[in-house]
Design a protein around this motif. Sequence first.
Motif, PDB file in Angstrom:
ATOM      1  N   ALA A   1     -17.530 -12.415   2.006  1.00 37.36           N
ATOM      2  CA  ALA A   1     -18.737 -12.105   1.239  1.00 37.36           C
ATOM      3  C   ALA A   1     -18.711 -12.777  -0.124  1.00 37.36           C
ATOM      4  N   MET A   2     -17.565 -12.837  -0.748  1.00 41.46           N
ATOM      5  CA  MET A   2     -17.451 -13.470  -2.064  1.00 41.46           C
ATOM      6  C   MET A   2     -17.756 -14.958  -1.968  1.00 41.46           C
ATOM      7  N   ILE A   3     -17.284 -15.601  -0.900  1.00 38.79           N
ATOM      8  CA  ILE A   3     -17.514 -17.041  -0.718  1.00 38.79           C
ATOM      9  C   ILE A   3     -18.986 -17.327  -0.460  1.00 38.79           C
ATOM     10  N   THR A   4     -19.642 -16.403   0.276  1.00 37.47           N
ATOM     11  CA  THR A   4     -21.050 -16.633   0.651  1.00 37.47           C
ATOM     12  C   THR A   4     -22.024 -15.976  -0.321  1.00 37.47           C
ATOM     13  N   GLY A   5     -21.528 -15.401  -1.436  1.00 38.96           N
ATOM     14  CA  GLY A   5     -22.411 -14.843  -2.450  1.00 38.96           C
ATOM     15  C   GLY A   5     -22.972 -13.477  -2.111  1.00 38.96           C
ATOM     16  N   ARG A   6     -22.303 -12.709  -1.262  1.00 40.64           N
ATOM     17  CA  ARG A   6     -22.776 -11.374  -0.907  1.00 40.64           C
ATOM     18  C   ARG A   6     -21.954 -10.303  -1.643  1.00 40.64           C
ATOM     19  N   PRO A   7     -22.433  -9.039  -1.611  1.00 41.91           N
ATOM     20  CA  PRO A   7     -21.667  -7.955  -2.261  1.00 41.91           C
ATOM     21  C   PRO A   7     -20.293  -7.800  -1.617  1.00 41.91           C
ATOM     22  N   VAL A   8     -19.313  -7.553  -2.462  1.00 40.13           N
ATOM     23  CA  VAL A   8     -17.940  -7.431  -1.970  1.00 40.13           C
ATOM     24  C   VAL A   8     -17.525  -5.963  -1.916  1.00 40.13           C
ATOM     25  N   TYR A   9     -16.485  -5.690  -1.081  1.00 38.62           N
ATOM     26  CA  TYR A   9     -15.978  -4.321  -0.929  1.00 38.62           C
ATOM     27  C   TYR A   9     -14.450  -4.325  -1.007  1.00 38.62           C
ATOM     28  N   PHE A  10     -13.946  -5.095  -1.999  1.00 41.39           N
ATOM     29  CA  PHE A  10     -12.499  -5.116  -2.178  1.00 41.39           C
ATOM     30  C   PHE A  10     -11.947  -3.718  -2.474  1.00 41.39           C
ATOM     31  N   GLU A  11     -12.781  -2.893  -3.145  1.00 39.31           N
ATOM     32  CA  GLU A  11     -12.323  -1.544  -3.499  1.00 39.31           C
ATOM     33  C   GLU A  11     -11.880  -0.758  -2.266  1.00 39.31           C
ATOM     34  N   SER A  12     -12.628  -0.957  -1.168  1.00 39.62           N
ATOM     35  CA  SER A  12     -12.290  -0.212   0.045  1.00 39.62           C
ATOM     36  C   SER A  12     -10.878  -0.536   0.510  1.00 39.62           C
ATOM     37  N   ALA A  13     -10.536  -1.823   0.577  1.00 43.10           N
ATOM     38  CA  ALA A  13      -9.198  -2.224   1.021  1.00 43.10           C
ATOM     39  C   ALA A  13      -8.126  -1.709   0.070  1.00 43.10           C
ATOM     40  N   ALA A  14      -8.380  -1.856  -1.243  1.00 40.06           N
ATOM     41  CA  ALA A  14      -7.384  -1.450  -2.235  1.00 40.06           C
ATOM     42  C   ALA A  14      -7.171   0.060  -2.228  1.00 40.06           C
ATOM     43  N   PHE A  15      -8.281   0.811  -2.216  1.00 38.34           N
ATOM     44  CA  PHE A  15      -8.161   2.265  -2.273  1.00 38.34           C
ATOM     45  C   PHE A  15      -7.532   2.826  -0.991  1.00 38.34           C
ATOM     46  N   ILE A  16      -7.864   2.228   0.157  1.00 41.63           N
ATOM     47  CA  ILE A  16      -7.234   2.670   1.410  1.00 41.63           C
ATOM     48  C   ILE A  16      -5.717   2.562   1.298  1.00 41.63           C
ATOM     49  N   ALA A  17      -5.237   1.392   0.859  1.00 34.62           N
ATOM     50  CA  ALA A  17      -3.797   1.156   0.768  1.00 34.62           C
ATOM     51  C   ALA A  17      -3.139   2.121  -0.215  1.00 34.62           C
ATOM     52  N   VAL A  18      -3.780   2.325  -1.368  1.00 32.82           N
ATOM     53  CA  VAL A  18      -3.188   3.182  -2.398  1.00 32.82           C
ATOM     54  C   VAL A  18      -3.136   4.639  -1.949  1.00 32.82           C
ATOM     55  N   PHE A  19      -4.219   5.112  -1.345  1.00 31.55           N
ATOM     56  CA  PHE A  19      -4.244   6.514  -0.942  1.00 31.55           C
ATOM     57  C   PHE A  19      -3.309   6.799   0.234  1.00 31.55           C
ATOM     58  N   VAL A  20      -3.169   5.834   1.131  1.00 30.26           N
ATOM     59  CA  VAL A  20      -2.199   6.003   2.218  1.00 30.26           C
ATOM     60  C   VAL A  20      -0.790   6.079   1.638  1.00 30.26           C
ATOM     61  N   LEU A  21      -0.528   5.245   0.633  1.00 30.29           N
ATOM     62  CA  LEU A  21       0.777   5.270  -0.025  1.00 30.29           C
ATOM     63  C   LEU A  21       1.026   6.598  -0.724  1.00 30.29           C
ATOM     64  N   LEU A  22      -0.030   7.240  -1.195  1.00 35.42           N
ATOM     65  CA  LEU A  22       0.125   8.540  -1.834  1.00 35.42           C
ATOM     66  C   LEU A  22       0.739   9.537  -0.854  1.00 35.42           C
ATOM     67  N   GLY A  23       0.235   9.560   0.385  1.00 38.52           N
ATOM     68  CA  GLY A  23       0.810  10.442   1.400  1.00 38.52           C
ATOM     69  C   GLY A  23       2.254  10.085   1.708  1.00 38.52           C
ATOM     70  N   ASP A  24       2.538   8.759   1.810  1.00 41.90           N
ATOM     71  CA  ASP A  24       3.911   8.329   2.090  1.00 41.90           C
ATOM     72  C   ASP A  24       4.854   8.709   0.954  1.00 41.90           C
ATOM     73  N   THR A  25       4.340   8.627  -0.280  1.00 38.69           N
ATOM     74  CA  THR A  25       5.155   8.970  -1.440  1.00 38.69           C
ATOM     75  C   THR A  25       5.537  10.442  -1.429  1.00 38.69           C
ATOM     76  N   MET A  26       4.588  11.296  -1.031  1.00 36.72           N
ATOM     77  CA  MET A  26       4.885  12.722  -0.933  1.00 36.72           C
ATOM     78  C   MET A  26       5.971  12.985   0.110  1.00 36.72           C
ATOM     79  N   GLU A  27       5.867  12.293   1.250  1.00 34.92           N
ATOM     80  CA  GLU A  27       6.878  12.463   2.296  1.00 34.92           C
ATOM     81  C   GLU A  27       8.233  11.966   1.806  1.00 34.92           C
TER      82      GLU A  27
END
Length: 647
Positions: free
Chosen positions: A88-114
């Motif tokens: 999307a960034m290359i073609t000039g459309r809205p990007v959703y990098f936040e989704s990928a980043a937040f997914i990874a971080v929040f999954v890590l939150l659960g792993d960190t608790m374990e």
Amino acid sequence: MSKLTSSQRFWISFILIIPMVIQMLAMPFHWMMPGYNWVALITTTLIMLVAALPYWTSAWAAFKHHNANMNTLVAIGTTIAYFYSLFAMITGRPVYFESAAFIAVFVLLGDTMEERMHNNASNALKKLLDLQVKSAMVLRDGQFVAVPLDQVQVGDIVQVKPGQKVPVDGVITSGQTTLDESMITGESMPVSKKAGDTVVGSTINGNGAIQFRVTKVGQDTMLAQIVEMVKKAQTSHAPIQNLTDKISGIFVPAVLIVAIITFVVWYSFLGATMVQAMLFAVAVIVIACPCALGLATPTALMVGTGRAAKMGVLIKDGQALEEINDVKTVVFDKTGTITVGKPTVTDIVGNPAEVLMVAASLETNSEHPLAKAVMKAAEEKQVAPQSVTDFATVEGKGVQATLNGQPAFVGNDKLLANGQITNDLQEKITTLQDEAKTVILVGLNKQVIGLLAIQDAPKPTSAAAIAALKTRGLRTVMLTGDNDRVAAAIAKQVGIDQVIANVLPNEKAEHVQALQQDGKVAFVGDGINDAPALTAANVGIAMGSGTDIVIESGSIVLVQNDLRGVVKALDISKKTFSRIKLNLFWALIYNLIGVPIAAGVFVGVGLQLSPEFAALAMAFSSVSVVTSSLLLNRVRIGNPAPAVQAE
């Protein structure tokens, strides 16, 4: 990056995600960070390399073996969101990098608790090892000198002054004191110790000075064995874990199918754009990640076995913890298990000096508790044993030998021929047996010259423990080589349901197998002759005072040598598996509710989850399961009635 812990990866990713958080907070004010797309690309790329790389690696390894696991869903969700945003960034459309980043971080939150919980468990074990002192006062050339602990050897004489820690395991040779054994047994009350009693390394000496002979050092000490047993238990699998693995194996492919259907339905039939349809599909993949399902069993097992160890109950593996939950019958050895295990001679019929001389002469080299009682009585009466020849043991009956040229024997009535026991003698035997005393016949020149009555009283806690087991619906059985009358008398004192007496050592396992026809059986014992029965039982419970071979044969070890530990083990098992089932229930319910919401089924009523919030919800489901397991530390383990003296 692969050497970083989950906690380290989480905090690195959390710092990297801060610019995205700032931008999200600024959106309602219509402010856009200059060059935000490039900032998002760089930070998300770094986060993917730091946070998501292990999930990709795990997912790829599973794929190569034609499997799918929970990491498969995380890897697919983050990859779709990342590469779509890059396109999307290359073609000039809205990007959703936040989704990928937040997914990874929040999954890590659960792993960190374990990971934190695992570390807490490991730290607790490390603290146990840290209890060890660094040196010991060892007798060298007539003087006690400080010696590094790794140089202390079996057989050394060690001195411990008031207030000091006992450095290693041993047997007291002189002095008397009280020891604080709470770090080993879980009991807060100090224990009185005198010459002949055992001491355990890292326990704290009270107000008396003692000397003891070292019996175990290094990895052979009780403390080291406790740590090793707990480690193995916390990393082991219970059979119920197989069910979880099967559910995950079916669940992951099913989720991928649901995600594809979600994308097709929204894009082809409900008029959503490709981006909207993709976000619904990614949300389904992320929220359905069965991390909570995977944590439900191992976290509860870790907490349950750890708590058991603190209470003086060592559970060697998850299977033993699960098996005892289903036990219907508890079978007990008598001597040293139900009883104190230190029998004493109470009555002598016949000429005391002659009877004790013959008995002591034949029992000199025996390690049987009854033989030790005979030797102690002879010593107290100052009767010296004489040498014998042609010594032979008659299994389950007694011993025989030649003494001063005459045949001699010591044992039970099975050792005698018919007619050798007169009516008067039989009457005396019966009277003594009705008093819960074991009768030993002593013979010389083919004639019975007297009797020795030996009594081994029940432990003060045995009756309370057996009563507690019966209130929990378990059947109790005593399996002993003693005769019917003595066994019945002891059983009556402690409340045993069924007695199986006159059992030879090699027959114990057969009786356990017969009892298994009515359900799972736990066997509790402490002697070498109990090892086959401990192995044959569904759950073998070894008394901590037993021999090494017995402790190895048992899947549960009671450090305190107290039958109330059986009740503790049973209660811990039931509480742990009740918590596992609760964890599994909520993990599955969470997915059943979360997947339809993520798929957009309830969009019409304003209920929708973006991928990043789906990741947050998934992370908190894992946290909730870990928290649920940790609450096992606060659950009350039902104590049996207090210790009572047997009737």
